[in-house]
Design a protein around this motif. Sequence first.
Motif, PDB file in Angstrom:
ATOM      1  N   ALA A 284      48.189  12.790  44.080  1.00 32.75           N
ATOM      2  CA  ALA A 284      49.324  12.991  44.211  1.00 32.75           C
ATOM      3  C   ALA A 284      49.886  14.989  44.055  1.00 32.75           C
ATOM      4  CB  ALA A 284      49.574  12.381  42.855  1.00 32.75           C
ATOM      5  N   CYS A 285      48.846  14.818  42.616  1.00 31.25           N
ATOM      6  CA  CYS A 285      48.342  16.706  42.585  1.00 31.25           C
ATOM      7  C   CYS A 285      48.396  16.890  44.357  1.00 31.25           C
ATOM      8  CB  CYS A 285      47.492  16.886  41.916  1.00 31.25           C
ATOM      9  SG  CYS A 285      47.863  16.462  40.338  1.00 31.25           S
ATOM     10  N   ARG A 286      47.665  16.495  45.133  1.00 36.71           N
ATOM     11  CA  ARG A 286      46.766  17.137  46.385  1.00 36.71           C
ATOM     12  C   ARG A 286      47.882  17.603  47.267  1.00 36.71           C
ATOM     13  NH1 ARG A 286      42.830  14.173  46.873  1.00 36.71           N
ATOM     14  NH2 ARG A 286      41.474  15.315  45.879  1.00 36.71           N
ATOM     15  N   ALA A 287      49.352  15.842  47.174  1.00 35.42           N
ATOM     16  CA  ALA A 287      49.812  15.940  48.270  1.00 35.42           C
ATOM     17  C   ALA A 287      51.534  17.246  48.121  1.00 35.42           C
ATOM     18  CB  ALA A 287      50.669  14.505  48.381  1.00 35.42           C
ATOM     19  N   ARG A 288      51.546  17.301  45.990  1.00 36.69           N
ATOM     20  CA  ARG A 288      51.904  18.344  46.133  1.00 36.69           C
ATOM     21  C   ARG A 288      51.724  19.776  46.895  1.00 36.69           C
ATOM     22  NH1 ARG A 288      55.615  18.196  40.979  1.00 36.69           N
ATOM     23  NH2 ARG A 288      54.852  16.218  40.013  1.00 36.69           N
ATOM     24  N   ALA A 289      49.927  19.855  46.422  1.00 35.22           N
ATOM     25  CA  ALA A 289      50.078  21.225  47.069  1.00 35.22           C
ATOM     26  C   ALA A 289      49.919  21.254  48.088  1.00 35.22           C
ATOM     27  CB  ALA A 289      48.480  20.778  46.629  1.00 35.22           C
TER      28      ALA A 289
END
Length: 204
Positions: A158-163
């Motif tokens: 999820a953090c990667r998608a946000r980035a």
Amino acid sequence: MGDAGTDTALAVDAARPSRREQILRAAARLFAERGARAVGVDDVGAAVGVTGPAIYRHFASKDAMLAEMLLRISERLLAGGAERVAAAGADPAEQLRSLIAFQVDFAVDNPALITVHDRDLGSLTPDDSARVRRLQRRYVEVWVAVLARLHPGEDAAACRARAHALFGLVNSTPHTAGRLPREALGALLTAMAESAATAPSPRP
């Protein structure tokens, strides 16, 4: 102490980009306008005021020019992002603000490079493409580490998608460059990126 006129001339020479750098800047502009495949070595030479064959003293081919251009972008972002995080101290909110400011500055100042990357990355050799992608993945992980600390309830995916969503927002400058003054565009992108980066995680 040197003569004032000599000192000024030396300062100007130091600030002047090298011929290699001039070639890369001209190539980035032309590749962004026409696509790398439609630009010849002679075109790049003409843009910097040299004959096409003179380019070969600096680059073995147009493909080598493109590869160095995209590798430089990736190396610059990875090194700069890591430096910004380290300089921001232990506060993840401050680290995030520093990363966003760094990415916004890059995007506002280099829309042509963003266009070339998005359109011509697939033209690199498999080895060069793999090198660029490895550097990019490492840069993304710099952001993921900061975002994970700000959003402890989000997993790495999820953090990667946000980035990646943040990169898409900030790297929109090829479509907006020139429509606003640089300072106004930078401020707008910064505010939008900070809002997106700190938005609460959606409930499942």
